[in-house]
Write a protein that holds these residues in place. Structure first.
Motif, PDB file in Angstrom:
ATOM      1  N   MET A  83       0.854  -1.187   0.000  1.00 48.03           N
ATOM      2  CA  MET A  83       0.000   0.000   0.000  1.00 48.03           C
ATOM      3  C   MET A  83       0.889   1.236   0.000  1.00 48.03           C
ATOM      4  SD  MET A  83      -2.719   1.088   2.910  1.00 48.03           S
ATOM      5  CE  MET A  83      -3.686   2.519   2.738  1.00 48.03           C
ATOM      6  N   VAL A  84       0.459   2.235  -0.705  1.00 51.07           N
ATOM      7  CA  VAL A  84       1.186   3.510  -0.744  1.00 51.07           C
ATOM      8  C   VAL A  84       0.267   4.597  -0.238  1.00 51.07           C
ATOM      9  CG1 VAL A  84       2.277   5.214  -2.250  1.00 51.07           C
ATOM     10  CG2 VAL A  84       2.634   2.785  -2.684  1.00 51.07           C
ATOM     11  N   PHE A  85       0.754   5.397   0.695  1.00 49.36           N
ATOM     12  CA  PHE A  85      -0.013   6.574   1.068  1.00 49.36           C
ATOM     13  C   PHE A  85       0.813   7.802   0.764  1.00 49.36           C
ATOM     14  CE2 PHE A  85       1.504   4.433   4.871  1.00 49.36           C
ATOM     15  CZ  PHE A  85       2.111   5.395   5.650  1.00 49.36           C
ATOM     16  N   LYS A  86       0.112   8.921   0.557  1.00 50.86           N
ATOM     17  CA  LYS A  86       0.736  10.125   0.026  1.00 50.86           C
ATOM     18  C   LYS A  86       0.386  11.343   0.864  1.00 50.86           C
ATOM     19  CE  LYS A  86       0.202   8.377  -4.658  1.00 50.86           C
ATOM     20  NZ  LYS A  86      -0.295   8.642  -5.991  1.00 50.86           N
ATOM     21  N   GLY A  87       1.150  12.397   0.653  1.00 50.10           N
ATOM     22  CA  GLY A  87       0.878  13.660   1.302  1.00 50.10           C
ATOM     23  C   GLY A  87       1.575  14.794   0.580  1.00 50.10           C
ATOM     24  N   HIS A  88       1.311  16.006   1.069  1.00 48.80           N
ATOM     25  CA  HIS A  88       1.928  17.178   0.455  1.00 48.80           C
ATOM     26  C   HIS A  88       1.872  18.365   1.400  1.00 48.80           C
ATOM     27  CE1 HIS A  88      -1.966  19.123  -0.441  1.00 48.80           C
ATOM     28  NE2 HIS A  88      -2.377  17.884  -0.690  1.00 48.80           N
ATOM     29  N   CYS A  89       2.640  19.375   1.080  1.00 45.65           N
ATOM     30  CA  CYS A  89       2.670  20.609   1.861  1.00 45.65           C
ATOM     31  C   CYS A  89       1.453  21.473   1.518  1.00 45.65           C
ATOM     32  CB  CYS A  89       3.957  21.374   1.580  1.00 45.65           C
ATOM     33  SG  CYS A  89       4.066  21.995  -0.117  1.00 45.65           S
ATOM     34  N   LEU A  90       1.346  22.608   2.159  1.00 48.53           N
ATOM     35  CA  LEU A  90       0.212  23.512   1.949  1.00 48.53           C
ATOM     36  C   LEU A  90       0.139  24.020   0.509  1.00 48.53           C
ATOM     37  CD1 LEU A  90      -2.174  25.029   3.247  1.00 48.53           C
ATOM     38  CD2 LEU A  90      -0.556  26.818   3.904  1.00 48.53           C
ATOM     39  N   CYS A  91       1.251  24.399  -0.076  1.00 43.12           N
ATOM     40  CA  CYS A  91       1.220  24.936  -1.443  1.00 43.12           C
ATOM     41  C   CYS A  91       1.238  23.841  -2.506  1.00 43.12           C
ATOM     42  CB  CYS A  91       2.366  25.925  -1.664  1.00 43.12           C
ATOM     43  SG  CYS A  91       4.012  25.201  -1.782  1.00 43.12           S
ATOM     44  N   GLY A  92       1.515  22.603  -2.107  1.00 49.84           N
ATOM     45  CA  GLY A  92       1.477  21.477  -3.037  1.00 49.84           C
ATOM     46  C   GLY A  92       2.759  21.218  -3.794  1.00 49.84           C
ATOM     47  N   GLN A  93       3.801  22.028  -3.555  1.00 49.20           N
ATOM     48  CA  GLN A  93       5.039  21.825  -4.308  1.00 49.20           C
ATOM     49  C   GLN A  93       5.886  20.680  -3.764  1.00 49.20           C
ATOM     50  OE1 GLN A  93       7.223  25.225  -5.792  1.00 49.20           O
ATOM     51  NE2 GLN A  93       5.567  26.563  -5.134  1.00 49.20           N
ATOM     52  N   VAL A  94       5.775  20.402  -2.463  1.00 53.45           N
ATOM     53  CA  VAL A  94       6.469  19.254  -1.882  1.00 53.45           C
ATOM     54  C   VAL A  94       5.456  18.128  -1.741  1.00 53.45           C
ATOM     55  CG1 VAL A  94       7.672  18.345   0.143  1.00 53.45           C
ATOM     56  CG2 VAL A  94       8.173  20.658  -0.666  1.00 53.45           C
ATOM     57  N   LYS A  95       5.820  16.982  -2.293  1.00 56.85           N
ATOM     58  CA  LYS A  95       4.955  15.810  -2.231  1.00 56.85           C
ATOM     59  C   LYS A  95       5.783  14.645  -1.696  1.00 56.85           C
ATOM     60  CE  LYS A  95       2.088  17.083  -6.241  1.00 56.85           C
ATOM     61  NZ  LYS A  95       1.990  18.426  -5.873  1.00 56.85           N
ATOM     62  N   TYR A  96       5.097  13.683  -1.101  1.00 56.23           N
ATOM     63  CA  TYR A  96       5.806  12.493  -0.657  1.00 56.23           C
ATOM     64  C   TYR A  96       4.898  11.276  -0.781  1.00 56.23           C
ATOM     65  CZ  TYR A  96       3.275  13.150   3.735  1.00 56.23           C
ATOM     66  OH  TYR A  96       2.289  13.319   4.679  1.00 56.23           O
ATOM     67  N   THR A  97       5.548  10.127  -0.857  1.00 58.77           N
ATOM     68  CA  THR A  97       4.852   8.845  -0.825  1.00 58.77           C
ATOM     69  C   THR A  97       5.536   7.964   0.225  1.00 58.77           C
ATOM     70  OG1 THR A  97       6.252   7.916  -2.570  1.00 58.77           O
ATOM     71  CG2 THR A  97       4.182   8.918  -3.258  1.00 58.77           C
ATOM     72  N   VAL A  98       4.732   7.120   0.847  1.00 55.61           N
ATOM     73  CA  VAL A  98       5.233   6.148   1.815  1.00 55.61           C
ATOM     74  C   VAL A  98       4.750   4.787   1.350  1.00 55.61           C
ATOM     75  CG1 VAL A  98       5.243   5.414   4.224  1.00 55.61           C
ATOM     76  CG2 VAL A  98       5.083   7.863   3.672  1.00 55.61           C
ATOM     77  N   ASP A  99       5.675   3.876   1.078  1.00 59.67           N
ATOM     78  CA  ASP A  99       5.346   2.548   0.577  1.00 59.67           C
ATOM     79  C   ASP A  99       5.389   1.542   1.733  1.00 59.67           C
ATOM     80  OD1 ASP A  99       4.794   0.390  -1.013  1.00 59.67           O
ATOM     81  OD2 ASP A  99       6.726   0.379  -2.038  1.00 59.67           O
ATOM     82  N   MET A 100       4.382   1.633   2.604  1.00 62.64           N
ATOM     83  CA  MET A 100       4.241   0.725   3.747  1.00 62.64           C
ATOM     84  C   MET A 100       2.756   0.436   3.930  1.00 62.64           C
ATOM     85  SD  MET A 100       6.813   2.460   6.575  1.00 62.64           S
ATOM     86  CE  MET A 100       6.428   1.258   7.836  1.00 62.64           C
ATOM     87  N   ASP A 101       2.431  -0.728   4.442  1.00 62.69           N
ATOM     88  CA  ASP A 101       1.030  -1.047   4.715  1.00 62.69           C
ATOM     89  C   ASP A 101       0.473  -0.200   5.848  1.00 62.69           C
ATOM     90  OD1 ASP A 101       0.790  -2.928   2.705  1.00 62.69           O
ATOM     91  OD2 ASP A 101       1.431  -4.579   3.997  1.00 62.69           O
ATOM     92  N   ALA A 102       1.317   0.100   6.820  1.00 61.02           N
ATOM     93  CA  ALA A 102       0.896   0.893   7.971  1.00 61.02           C
ATOM     94  C   ALA A 102       2.143   1.520   8.588  1.00 61.02           C
ATOM     95  CB  ALA A 102       0.186   0.024   8.997  1.00 61.02           C
ATOM     96  N   PRO A 103       1.984   2.660   9.246  1.00 62.43           N
ATOM     97  CA  PRO A 103       3.135   3.248   9.927  1.00 62.43           C
ATOM     98  C   PRO A 103       3.595   2.372  11.087  1.00 62.43           C
ATOM     99  CG  PRO A 103       1.154   4.596  10.236  1.00 62.43           C
ATOM    100  CD  PRO A 103       0.775   3.443   9.392  1.00 62.43           C
ATOM    101  N   LEU A 104       4.830   2.586  11.522  1.00 61.52           N
ATOM    102  CA  LEU A 104       5.350   1.883  12.696  1.00 61.52           C
ATOM    103  C   LEU A 104       4.604   2.309  13.946  1.00 61.52           C
ATOM    104  CD1 LEU A 104       9.162   2.187  11.910  1.00 61.52           C
ATOM    105  CD2 LEU A 104       7.664   0.215  11.497  1.00 61.52           C
ATOM    106  N   LEU A 105       4.287   3.588  14.013  1.00 61.80           N
ATOM    107  CA  LEU A 105       3.450   4.121  15.088  1.00 61.80           C
ATOM    108  C   LEU A 105       2.887   5.453  14.655  1.00 61.80           C
ATOM    109  CD1 LEU A 105       4.676   6.648  17.035  1.00 61.80           C
ATOM    110  CD2 LEU A 105       6.206   4.836  17.734  1.00 61.80           C
ATOM    111  N   THR A 106       1.772   5.809  15.253  1.00 58.48           N
ATOM    112  CA  THR A 106       1.142   7.106  15.035  1.00 58.48           C
ATOM    113  C   THR A 106       0.916   7.694  16.416  1.00 58.48           C
ATOM    114  OG1 THR A 106       0.022   6.319  13.048  1.00 58.48           O
ATOM    115  CG2 THR A 106      -0.857   8.301  14.072  1.00 58.48           C
TER     116      THR A 106
END
Length: 136
Positions: free
Chosen positions: A1-24
């Motif tokens: 599973m991949v989850f994604k995110g971005h900054c407020l202006c949208g110029q920085v983006k990221y993806t995380v290729d994990m089924d679930a985080p290690l901790l939240t």
């Protein structure tokens, strides 16, 4: 599973290729309070080699409690904090939970609080006067 995110202006983006985080969890350390401008920072701890960040970032390093640097990664355009990357734990990175895409962050279930020594005394689970939106 991949989850994604971005900054407020949208110029920085990221993806995380994990089924679930290690901790939240809620990070109550003074540095996270200052970086977030709030009472704590919601962190989603992931394996660093499973995270890809693209776009114009800057980083600022400060000393953590271990004496090692903690690199705070943020968008160089809008200033949104994206993650903190501690040298004391080189295999992990703590993504700022508020930057995740809405469909994923709505499913988060924080399971941990860290740095509770810095937890502000007025932080509670529920307040007496909740407002769905900003009151008029």
């Amino acid at each position: 599973m991949v989850f994604k995110g971005h900054c407020l202006c949208g110029q920085v983006k990221y993806t995380v290729d994990m089924d679930a985080p290690l901790l939240t969890g809620y990070d109550h350390c003074d540095d996270c309070q200052r970086q977030s401008g709030s009472t704590y920072s919601l962190v989603v701890v992931c394996l660093k080699d499973k995270v890809t960040i693209t776009g114009p970032t800057k980083s600022w390093a400060g000393k953590g409690s271990s004496g090692n640097d903690v690199h705070r990664i943020f968008c160089s355009e809008c200033g949104s904090p994206i993650a903190h990357d501690p040298d004391a734990a080189p295999e992990i990175i703590a993504i700022k939970g508020g930057t995740l895409e809405s469909e994923y962050k709505k499913t988060l279930k924080p399971d941990t609080e860290i740095w509770t020594v810095g937890k502000l005394p007025f932080c509670q689970e529920h307040l007496a006067k909740p407002f769905t939106h900003m009151p008029e």
